[in-house]
Write a protein that holds these residues in place. Structure first.
Motif, PDB file in Angstrom:
ATOM      1  N   LEU A  84      -2.538  -0.690   2.988  1.00 35.34           N
ATOM      2  CA  LEU A  84      -1.553  -1.204   3.937  1.00 35.34           C
ATOM      3  C   LEU A  84      -1.267  -2.687   3.711  1.00 35.34           C
ATOM      4  N   GLU A  85      -2.310  -3.480   3.393  1.00 38.91           N
ATOM      5  CA  GLU A  85      -2.131  -4.918   3.188  1.00 38.91           C
ATOM      6  C   GLU A  85      -1.189  -5.184   2.002  1.00 38.91           C
ATOM      7  N   TYR A  86      -1.396  -4.426   0.903  1.00 39.10           N
ATOM      8  CA  TYR A  86      -0.537  -4.602  -0.270  1.00 39.10           C
ATOM      9  C   TYR A  86       0.888  -4.175   0.063  1.00 39.10           C
ATOM     10  N   TRP A  87       1.011  -3.084   0.792  1.00 36.17           N
ATOM     11  CA  TRP A  87       2.334  -2.594   1.159  1.00 36.17           C
ATOM     12  C   TRP A  87       3.079  -3.645   1.981  1.00 36.17           C
ATOM     13  N   GLU A  88       2.387  -4.242   2.953  1.00 38.47           N
ATOM     14  CA  GLU A  88       3.001  -5.287   3.785  1.00 38.47           C
ATOM     15  C   GLU A  88       3.356  -6.504   2.932  1.00 38.47           C
TER      16      GLU A  88
END
Length: 192
Positions: A84-88
């Motif tokens: 999720l962090e990379y996606w954000e």
């Protein structure tokens, strides 16, 4: 003066042409940046659409759905899964890059508009100056032509008058010939 103004106009046209050429190069470069940003956004949008479709389908599933099955290995993350962090981070970076490209395009459009307006204004001003000087030069030339034609007519009239005077003098001399012959003959007769 007209030649100087024409040279100024020619130099100004060259300057505007060089400015437009460099601006065109910047525009072509910016178009490549915009295409790359569009490609990244479309790629991200495609990924999000696929994820949305998958999640829409998953939300519709419940314990009584006929299509649910045991799926071994479904709890592990796939090769193309991202935390999720990379996606954000990727989404934020995509938006920032796209916004920067959009802003740079807007700035370039404003710059191009200013170049076109200022260049057009400078060219129009110089063209007006050149037209005024050329009109003055034409007027002076026409005035000089008129004066030269008048002087030519006066000179031709004086030449014609002189030729008539010369003819009159020749005629007067011829008229005097008979009287001169008579006087010389009488004087010669007395001396003999």
């Amino acid at each position: 003066l007209a030649e100087q103004e024409l040279i100024k106009e020619m130099n100004l046209v060259s300057d505007v042409r060089a400015t437009l050429k460099s601006t065109l190069e910047k525009i072509e470069e910016q178009m490549l940046i915009n295409k790359a940003a569009k490609h990244r956004i479309e790629y991200d949008w495609c990924d999000k659409t696929m994820a949305y479709d998958t999640e829409t389908m998953n939300i519709g599933l419940n314990t009584k759905t006929n299509t649910i099955l045991f799926k071994p290995g479904s709890t592990r993350f796939g090769e193309f899964s991202a935390p999720l962090e990379y996606w954000e981070f990727f989404c934020r970076e995509n938006v920032q890059n796209s916004e920067a490209a959009r802003q740079k395009s807007a700035d370039l459009r404003g710059s191009l508009n200013a170049i076109l307006v200022n260049g057009g204004r400078k060219l129009r001003t110089q063209a007006d100056k050149t037209d005024i000087i050329l009109a003055e030069t034409v007027a002076i030339t026409q005035e000089l032509c008129t004066k030269l034609e008048e002087t030519l007519r006066n000179t031709l009239q004086k030449i014609a008058d002189m030729e008539l005077l010369i003819d009159d003098l020749h005629n007067s001399i011829r008229k005097m010939d008979a009287a001169m012959k008579l006087a010389q003959t009488r004087l010669d007769n007395r001396n003999t």
